[in-house]
Scaffold this motif. Sequence first.
Motif, PDB file in Angstrom:
ATOM      1  N   LYS A   6      64.925 116.187  17.182  1.00 30.66           N
ATOM      2  CA  LYS A   6      64.582 115.895  15.793  1.00 30.66           C
ATOM      3  C   LYS A   6      63.378 116.702  15.335  1.00 30.66           C
ATOM      4  O   LYS A   6      63.365 117.249  14.255  1.00 30.66           O
ATOM      5  N   ALA A  76      70.753 120.020  19.445  1.00 23.91           N
ATOM      6  CA  ALA A  76      71.680 119.269  18.597  1.00 23.91           C
ATOM      7  C   ALA A  76      72.732 120.217  18.049  1.00 23.91           C
ATOM      8  O   ALA A  76      72.406 121.227  17.427  1.00 23.91           O
ATOM      9  N   ASN A 143      74.673 115.276  12.893  1.00 23.89           N
ATOM     10  CA  ASN A 143      73.315 115.821  12.972  1.00 23.89           C
ATOM     11  C   ASN A 143      73.013 116.827  11.863  1.00 23.89           C
ATOM     12  O   ASN A 143      71.848 117.092  11.562  1.00 23.89           O
TER      13      ASN A 143
END
Length: 197
Positions: A6, A76, A143
Amino acid sequence: MSIPVKNHFAAAVLALALSGCVAGGDLDPAPTAPSGGDLVAITATGAGALDGSVRYSSAAVEQAMPGYEASGITMATEQQTQNALALFKDGLQVLQVLPGSGGGIGAIHGVSVRLRGPGGERIGMTMAEARVARADCREGTGNWIGMPICRSRTAPNVTLVFAIPGYMSPDGLPDDATLSTATLQRIIWTPAGGTPS
């Protein structure tokens, strides 16, 4: 080495938040390479010397790309978080390599301003600069929700992933004025017939 997904993703979006023009317009040729020149070209056949014939391992990838160092990371993709190999050149992360079926490479993500895509695309370009048409894009999910995910105009197995600062709607791509602020975040190569990861 593990990168917090993130934080890494948010930092990349903020660092590359640039203003742009309306997507799909006719422009002069794409900007030239940043100082220092290109490190890698991503084409329909692969990224540099990497393609689907190279085994997915640090040793095989480093052998195919002399002067690069491969290091394990967590990254991701659109639908999941997974382990991958990051390729560094002189401390700069250039590529992220994902495993595929049968022990080979499944996808290669270009993430450096010092590479170019098959149509001259560069990380940080707007959709207009990359000459991407709205019709060639879909909205990302998972994502990458709200991110325009587009086909390269010159290589059907190369995908361009853009970001729009502050845009998170799952209701489709935004209006053209908002879409014009999208900046290229990554260039993804997949083996012909594969799906982007």
